[in-house]
Design a protein around this motif. Sequence first.
Motif, PDB file in Angstrom:
ATOM      1  N   UNK A   1      -6.758  -0.648 -10.292  1.00  0.00           N
ATOM      2  CA  UNK A   1      -6.159  -1.952 -10.498  1.00  0.00           C
ATOM      3  C   UNK A   1      -5.412  -2.061 -11.803  1.00  0.00           C
ATOM      4  N   UNK A   2      -5.377  -3.269 -12.309  1.00  0.00           N
ATOM      5  CA  UNK A   2      -4.654  -3.516 -13.546  1.00  0.00           C
ATOM      6  C   UNK A   2      -3.340  -4.222 -13.282  1.00  0.00           C
ATOM      7  N   UNK A   3      -2.989  -5.183 -14.140  1.00  0.00           N
ATOM      8  CA  UNK A   3      -1.769  -5.962 -13.949  1.00  0.00           C
ATOM      9  C   UNK A   3      -0.510  -5.112 -14.078  1.00  0.00           C
ATOM     10  N   UNK A   4      -0.548  -4.117 -14.962  1.00  0.00           N
ATOM     11  CA  UNK A   4       0.633  -3.272 -15.134  1.00  0.00           C
ATOM     12  C   UNK A   4       0.947  -2.521 -13.846  1.00  0.00           C
ATOM     13  N   UNK A   5      -0.083  -1.892 -13.249  1.00  0.00           N
ATOM     14  CA  UNK A   5       0.141  -1.157 -12.015  1.00  0.00           C
ATOM     15  C   UNK A   5       0.543  -2.086 -10.881  1.00  0.00           C
ATOM     16  N   UNK A   6      -0.072  -3.273 -10.832  1.00  0.00           N
ATOM     17  CA  UNK A   6       0.290  -4.239  -9.793  1.00  0.00           C
ATOM     18  C   UNK A   6       1.731  -4.698  -9.953  1.00  0.00           C
ATOM     19  N   UNK A   7       2.185  -4.809 -11.197  1.00  0.00           N
ATOM     20  CA  UNK A   7       3.575  -5.179 -11.430  1.00  0.00           C
ATOM     21  C   UNK A   7       4.533  -4.110 -10.928  1.00  0.00           C
ATOM     22  N   UNK A   8       4.201  -2.848 -11.219  1.00  0.00           N
ATOM     23  CA  UNK A   8       5.022  -1.743 -10.722  1.00  0.00           C
ATOM     24  C   UNK A   8       4.988  -1.678  -9.199  1.00  0.00           C
ATOM     25  N   UNK A   9       3.821  -1.959  -8.634  1.00  0.00           N
ATOM     26  CA  UNK A   9       3.671  -1.964  -7.177  1.00  0.00           C
ATOM     27  C   UNK A   9       4.604  -2.991  -6.556  1.00  0.00           C
ATOM     28  N   UNK A  10       4.667  -4.179  -7.151  1.00  0.00           N
ATOM     29  CA  UNK A  10       5.549  -5.227  -6.639  1.00  0.00           C
ATOM     30  C   UNK A  10       7.015  -4.791  -6.719  1.00  0.00           C
TER      31      UNK A  10
ATOM     32  N   UNK B   1       0.827  -1.207   0.000  1.00  0.00           N
ATOM     33  CA  UNK B   1       0.000   0.000   0.000  1.00  0.00           C
ATOM     34  C   UNK B   1       0.859   1.253   0.000  1.00  0.00           C
ATOM     35  N   UNK B   2       1.968   1.207   0.735  1.00  0.00           N
ATOM     36  CA  UNK B   2       2.875   2.354   0.778  1.00  0.00           C
ATOM     37  C   UNK B   2       3.506   2.589  -0.586  1.00  0.00           C
ATOM     38  N   UNK B   3       3.963   1.508  -1.216  1.00  0.00           N
ATOM     39  CA  UNK B   3       4.567   1.623  -2.549  1.00  0.00           C
ATOM     40  C   UNK B   3       3.575   2.234  -3.525  1.00  0.00           C
ATOM     41  N   UNK B   4       2.321   1.758  -3.489  1.00  0.00           N
ATOM     42  CA  UNK B   4       1.290   2.285  -4.377  1.00  0.00           C
ATOM     43  C   UNK B   4       1.007   3.751  -4.076  1.00  0.00           C
ATOM     44  N   UNK B   5       0.811   4.080  -2.800  1.00  0.00           N
ATOM     45  CA  UNK B   5       0.444   5.443  -2.425  1.00  0.00           C
ATOM     46  C   UNK B   5       1.519   6.460  -2.787  1.00  0.00           C
TER      47      UNK B   5
END
Length: 222
Positions: free
Chosen positions: A114-123, A103-107
Amino acid sequence: MKRFTKFVFKALVGFLALSLGLVLLFKFVPVPVTATMVMDGNGITKNWESLSNIDRNMVRAVIAAEDGKFCSHDGFDREAIEKAIERNAQGGRIRGGSTISQQTAKNVFLWQGGGYFRKGLEAYFTVLIEQIWGKRRIMEVYLNVAETGIGTYGAEAGAQRYFNKSAASLTPTEAARMAAALPQPKERSVVNPGGWLRRHGNTIAARIGSVSRDGLDSCIYE
């Protein structure tokens, strides 16, 4: 084709350099603004505070509510992710298995949605902040950039808004009510919660003591 490949390579190198530079910078410097704040049509109310100026009740409340394995995982709670996938496969409201680190990385570095691309960047950013920031800094940043109300960001601004006091002196009940509202801060009441939300807040308040006794915050208060 060669020109395109060269462009992609340069873009990738530039992204890696920029992302690493920002992560290193924010290890020491307060995050000035996030994409979520910029896109908030309600304005921005925030007040950065060091973790030493935020009551331990608040830290323990978010661990109890959001991420009980915060101190023991590497940024990803694989068991929670698997359970979320199973629940989502059954239909109904989509649920996530994100940790406080994710959540911190995303914020800080990305955008909502959502979306796989954003989730990949989040990881990717989650791995970076786990390795470079460490748990205490991740918690400090989280409690300063998380949305705590309409146009309100961070524990300090939330405490001032709801309780007219500093985040340095929150009671277990106050901290628990703020933590209970974090998943939907624009919709969930902090001051006068009712029904399920009140019961949820009471459950979090009861778990605060367990977080302390079981050392679930040991990576922050060693």
